[in-house]
Design a protein around this motif. Structure first.
Motif, mmCIF file in Angstrom:
data_model
loop_
_atom_site.group_PDB
_atom_site.id
_atom_site.type_symbol
_atom_site.label_atom_id
_atom_site.label_comp_id
_atom_site.label_asym_id
_atom_site.label_seq_id
_atom_site.Cartn_x
_atom_site.Cartn_y
_atom_site.Cartn_z
ATOM 1 N N UNK A 141 -10.210 6.895 17.962
ATOM 2 C CA UNK A 141 -9.952 6.495 16.570
ATOM 3 C C UNK A 141 -8.953 7.442 15.917
ATOM 4 N N UNK A 142 -8.191 6.954 14.932
ATOM 5 C CA UNK A 142 -7.261 7.837 14.220
ATOM 6 C C UNK A 142 -8.018 8.771 13.263
ATOM 7 N N UNK A 143 -7.426 9.920 12.993
ATOM 8 C CA UNK A 143 -8.069 10.862 12.066
ATOM 9 C C UNK A 143 -7.949 10.347 10.631
ATOM 10 N N UNK A 144 -8.848 10.799 9.753
ATOM 11 C CA UNK A 144 -8.816 10.309 8.366
ATOM 12 C C UNK A 144 -7.564 10.715 7.607
ATOM 13 N N UNK A 145 -7.230 9.920 6.605
ATOM 14 C CA UNK A 145 -6.156 10.253 5.665
ATOM 15 C C UNK A 145 -6.756 11.115 4.547
ATOM 16 N N UNK A 146 -5.895 11.619 3.662
ATOM 17 C CA UNK A 146 -6.378 12.539 2.625
ATOM 18 C C UNK A 146 -7.408 11.886 1.695
ATOM 19 N N UNK A 147 -7.112 10.688 1.206
ATOM 20 C CA UNK A 147 -8.080 10.074 0.286
ATOM 21 C C UNK A 147 -9.384 9.751 1.006
ATOM 22 N N UNK A 148 -9.281 9.526 2.312
ATOM 23 C CA UNK A 148 -10.489 9.249 3.085
ATOM 24 C C UNK A 148 -11.333 10.518 3.224
ATOM 25 N N UNK A 186 6.805 3.118 6.747
ATOM 26 C CA UNK A 186 7.445 1.886 7.202
ATOM 27 C C UNK A 186 8.428 2.152 8.329
ATOM 28 N N UNK A 187 8.014 2.967 9.257
ATOM 29 C CA UNK A 187 8.820 3.263 10.437
ATOM 30 C C UNK A 187 7.860 3.767 11.509
ATOM 31 N N UNK A 188 8.281 3.694 12.765
ATOM 32 C CA UNK A 188 7.404 4.176 13.830
ATOM 33 C C UNK A 188 7.039 5.640 13.618
ATOM 34 N N UNK A 189 5.815 5.966 13.902
ATOM 35 C CA UNK A 189 5.289 7.293 13.589
ATOM 36 C C UNK A 189 4.169 7.604 14.570
ATOM 37 N N UNK A 190 3.810 8.863 14.620
ATOM 38 C CA UNK A 190 2.576 9.234 15.310
ATOM 39 C C UNK A 190 1.679 9.824 14.248
ATOM 40 N N UNK A 191 0.531 9.265 14.040
ATOM 41 C CA UNK A 191 -0.392 9.802 13.029
ATOM 42 C C UNK A 191 -1.351 10.762 13.719
ATOM 43 N N UNK A 192 -1.268 12.020 13.338
ATOM 44 C CA UNK A 192 -2.186 12.979 13.933
ATOM 45 C C UNK A 192 -3.000 13.681 12.851
ATOM 46 N N UNK A 193 -3.291 12.969 11.809
ATOM 47 C CA UNK A 193 -4.141 13.540 10.767
ATOM 48 C C UNK A 193 -3.336 14.179 9.652
ATOM 49 N N UNK A 194 -4.073 14.654 8.653
ATOM 50 C CA UNK A 194 -3.469 15.251 7.457
ATOM 51 C C UNK A 194 -2.735 16.534 7.865
ATOM 52 N N UNK A 195 -1.501 16.731 7.373
ATOM 53 C CA UNK A 195 -0.780 17.968 7.719
ATOM 54 C C UNK A 195 -1.593 19.217 7.341
ATOM 55 N N UNK A 196 -1.455 20.256 8.150
ATOM 56 C CA UNK A 196 -2.233 21.493 7.970
ATOM 57 C C UNK A 196 -2.180 22.039 6.540
ATOM 58 N N UNK A 197 -0.959 22.140 6.004
ATOM 59 C CA UNK A 197 -0.830 22.774 4.675
ATOM 60 C C UNK A 197 -1.554 21.955 3.608
ATOM 61 N N UNK A 198 -1.511 20.634 3.750
ATOM 62 C CA UNK A 198 -2.201 19.776 2.766
ATOM 63 C C UNK A 198 -3.715 19.931 2.927
ATOM 64 N N UNK A 199 -4.132 19.993 4.162
ATOM 65 C CA UNK A 199 -5.552 20.128 4.466
ATOM 66 C C UNK A 199 -6.094 21.415 3.860
#
Ligand SMILES: Cc1cc2nc3c(=O)[nH]c(=O)nc-3n(C[C@H](O)[C@H](O)[C@H](O)COP(=O)(O)OP(=O)(O)OC[C@H]3O[C@@H](n4cnc5c(N)ncnc54)[C@H](O)[C@@H]3O)c2cc1C
Ligand code: SF4
Lengths: 206, 572
Positions: B174-181, A190-203
């Protein structure tokens, strides 16, 4: 506008908009100020009819002071303070429940009747209302109604269990939609962000 | 009652300011025409701080966003939902229809899902494939240039996939997928279900100076205050006005009927100004209806005259018929591997970052047509109802049910973000019998006769829903997940949602070459009255397994250019 300008103007906007907002104030359990006061209900984008509806609801009374005292005790048993995070009272959950039973009247009877059930139980076991019973005595009752009874060993608590279920749901919802609760949960959106995919460590772990 | 006539003469009156009406306003005004845009709801601008809900926190609403006032919650940007005060609709006995109306400038485009899919070549000629329904009088090649222009004008993210019936367009990244995706991708692959990046009209890159760029708040349903998602007001109507277009907005004005002259030609519209509750008349050379498929049908049916005794454009008795909505069914899957999430901001854009287009071969299936899959889930912002019955989830992992205190906090935390939703949105067969018509006994608060719906699903749709649920459960199990709730049986139509509930109602004024079996021609011009056009989803012959709005926009653009051309040639 590029993204940076967008975010800048937004941040400015949200700070400016945020100053007048009553977020979640102190931890006084006896503070009667609702988390959102009637004068401030317009601040979340209401149109006239909705504003009038909110004002009408704020002006109504359903739960009595006595009932609300018991509600507050219950809320704090359900979500007490932890080392890091405030309690349900700190998050003004009782105020939320006071409002929501008027806004969603289906909750009224189960809450009112459930509170009476609880007092009756407390009187017959300890000779005191639930709110006046000692902490350990309160917990004795709660432990009888806070868990399912799969083998139907104590059917006499079935109604108490339904009531506690509803109280738990309203308390959890009220708490985790408050500022304290959202911080406790660790929701950081709920704030401005840049989404660049799932963080490396989580991935890596998935 | 005296009906007041406004002396102003317009080239075009446009009724309704949603996707269809907004596009018509933009194109017609750009071409120098004098336009009156008549909208039943109030003015709305997504960037007005007074009405804005974007970036509000749940605690700013005393009910924490519950749905008391707005069916999809306090923060959803729609004035009006399944119910509009003082404006009822009815259903024929034994039938069900749910009708969503947004009454505001921009209509439903202020809160829609922004899923912006082109129909494919097969979708326009599906009767050739399976003998059901009817073909469109146009094909993909007719509409392709408009889809192309639309992509560039409004912006849509996506990826080139080369799939024949899901045509590629001009895409932003397009944006990259989220974890559940990611889990969904793995699960769907195992079942042979394709997954591609979603196609949403959201700006992941700068498009022009009028609009901002997405900052990933996942709240497009609240309407984007920096205009990074598509809404009709912010992307079509305001730009048309700012670029010198002559557009007069008549907001809070409810059109009752299209007025006609002794030759049966349209002269304008009659409307009720909601503020003084008086009736007025507006005149123009051309009338364009974009009030949404059912509302436009209602206006036509309520426009009876000596020349048009069965309602305007209704000599065929087809107005209101062939009404169809997308099919829909869904499943909720609990995925234990998604428990105990590390916390980070995964809001992303509105909606899902991926989707599954239809993949099936109907020759091997017991139902016609197909559906696409929409995915939801993730660590989303809490609102009213958050973590209701959370301790129940323990039954799937052998944990203790019930409880309070630290145990309860732990449960909330562990299960947060571990639920994945899958929803199918598919194609129903358009049928003559499924319709909306004028209820002979009921009027709204303005005295305007209201619609009565008469809609029934057939086994085509039920069996499709059955397939959806089975597919979702299989994918869910591939993800190591557990579908929640029982598999809906025959008594529950296999989980098929009520007609109207998917909010893709189309087909009420369908186009065709034969005036006896269709309401308008391939330019969405009424067969019976050549200066009246329809730019909402009414002219759709069939719905396709896609959402309908990108096609509404493309068709509206095409019709609007045709109007400009015909006016130049003095044919109207
Ligand atoms: C929650 C939700 C999610 C959706 N998601 C998607 C999606 O992801 N992809 C997709 O393709 N589609 C989606 N849709 C559907 C999409 O919103 C509609 O297809 C689209 O908005 C239809 O455009 P329209 O111009 O025909 O009608 P609308 O957008 O409904 O606009 C019609 C306008 O006409 C006005 N009006 C009606 N009657 C009168 C009258 N008598 N006089 C004057 N004005 C009148 C209304 O007030 C309204 O403003 C979604 C819809 C909803 C509700
Ligand atoms: S997700 Fe992006 S486009 Fe949608 S409302 Fe948020 S910032 Fe705007």
């Amino acid at each position: 506008m590029d993204r940076r300008d967008t975010i800048k103007s937004l941040l400015l906007g949200s700070i400016a908009g945020g100053v007048g907002l009553s977020t979640v104030p102190g931890c006084k359990t006896d503070d009667k100020t609702p988390a959102i006061s009637p004068e401030k209900v317009g601040l979340y984008g209401r149109n006239e009819a909705e504003l009038a509806h909110d004002q009408k609801i704020f002006a109504e009374t359903y739960l009595t002071e006595y009932e609300l005292t018991t509600v507050a005790v219950l809320c704090d048993i359900i979500l007490p303070k932890t080392e890091k995070f405030g309690s349900a009272s700190d998050a003004k959950v009782a105020d939320f429940i006071e409002f929501i039973v008027k806004d969603i009247p289906n909750h009224q009877l189960p809450i009112r009747g459930g509170l009476m059930w609880l007092d009756h139980e407390s009187f017959s076991r300890f000779g005191k209302s639930f709110a006046e019973a000692s902490g350990p005595d309160q917990i004795k009752i709660i432990d009888d109604i806070a868990y399912p009874d799969k083998e139907n060993k104590k059917p006499e608590f079935a109604q108490g269990r339904s009531f506690f279920n509803l109280m738990r749901n309203l308390t959890v919802t009220g708490y985790f939609t408050s500022k304290i609760g959202i911080d406790a949960l660790g929701y950081v959106g709920n704030r401005p962000n840049i989404w660049d995919g799932i963080p490396e460590d989580v991935l890596k772990r998935s | 009652m005296q009906i007041k006539e406004t002396p102003k003469q317009y080239d075009v009156i446009i009724v309704g300011s949603g996707a269809g009406g907004g596009m018509a306003t933009n194109i017609l005004a750009k071409n120098g025409l004098k336009v009156a845009l008549v909208e039943a709801g109030p003015f709305f601008d997504p960037k007005d701080p007074k009405t804005q809900t974007q970036l509000k926190w749940p605690w700013e609403s005393p009910r924490r966003g519950a749905s008391t006032n707005r069916a999809f919650g306090d923060f959803d940007m729609s004035y009006g939902d399944w119910k509009v005060d003082g404006e009822p609709y009815t259903t024929k006995e034994g039938t069900k229809f749910m009708w969503w109306r947004s009454r505001m400038l921009g209509g439903r485009t202020n809160h829609w899902g922004r899923i912006s899919l082109r129909f494919g070549p097969i979708d326009f000629k599906h009767k050739d494939v399976d003998g059901l329904g009817d073909n469109w009088p146009i094909g993909y090649e007719d509409i392709k240039p408009y889809y192309d222009k639309l992509d560039k004008m409004i912006g849509v993210f996506g990826s080139k996939e080369g799939r024949y019936n899901d045509p590629d367009g001009f895409f932003l990244p397009p944006p990259k997928p989220r974890l559940h995706e990611l889990y969904y991708i793995k699960g769907a692959r195992k079942s042979g279900v394709p997954i591609i990046p979603n196609r949403l009209s959201i700006l992941t890159k700068k498009l022009n100076n009028d609009r901002g760029v997405c900052f990933y708040c996942h709240q497009c349903n609240r309407s984007c205050s920096v205009y990074a998602d598509f809404s009709s007001g912010s992307c079509l109507i305001f730009p048309a006005q700012q670029n010198g277009g002559q557009v007069d907005l008549y907001t809070n004005c409810m059109v009752r009927s299209v007025t006609t002259d002794a030759e049966g030609k349209a002269t304008g519209v009659s409307y009720i100004n909601k503020e003084d509750r008086k009736e007025y008349q507006l005149n123009a050379k051309v009338v364009v209806l974009g009030a949404s498929a059912c509302s436009s049908a209602r206006i036509l049916l309520n426009s009876k005259s000596a020349q048009h005794p069965n309602g305007l454009g209704n000599s065929s008795d087809v107005v209101g018929r062939y009404l169809h909505d997308s099919t829909g069914a869904g499943r909720t899957i609990f995925v234990p591997a998604l428990m105990n999430r590390k916390m980070y901001n995964e809001d992303g854009t509105g909606g899902a970052h991926i989707y599954s287009p239809w993949w099936g071969d109907n020759k091997k299936l017991d139902f016609p047509r197909g559906y696409h899959i929409e995915i939801s889930g993730g660590m989303s912002m809490p609102a009213y109802g958050f973590s209701y019955d959370v301790t129940e989830m323990n039954k799937y992992i052998g944990g203790e049910l019930g409880g309070y205190g630290d145990k309860l906090r732990d449960d909330v935390q562990r299960f947060y973000g571990a639920i994945v939703g899958m929803a199918g949105r598919g194609e129903a067969i358009a049928r003559y019998e499924n319709r909306c018509e004028i209820d002979p006994n009921t009027v709204d608060q303005f005295g305007i006769p209201v619609l009565r719906f008469d809609y029934k699903w057939s086994d085509y749709e039920r069996l499709q829903a059955k397939h959806m649920v089975a597919t979702f459960d299989e994918i869910g199990q591939n993800m190591g997940g557990i579908p929640l709730g029982d598999v809906p049986g025959k008594d529950k139509d296999y989980g098929l949602l009520a007609p109207g509930q998917i909010i893709h109602e189309v087909g009420t004024t369908r186009m065709g070459d034969d005036p006896k079996t269709s309401v308008c021609n391939k330019y969405a011009q009424l067969h019976d009255c050549k200066n009246v056009f329809i730019v909402d989803a009414g002219p759709f012959v069939s719905q396709a397994d896609k959402n309908c709005t990108w096609t509404i926009l493309a068709l509206s653009m095409r019709t609007s250019e045709y109007i400009v051309d015909q006016l130049k040639k003095q044919n109207l």
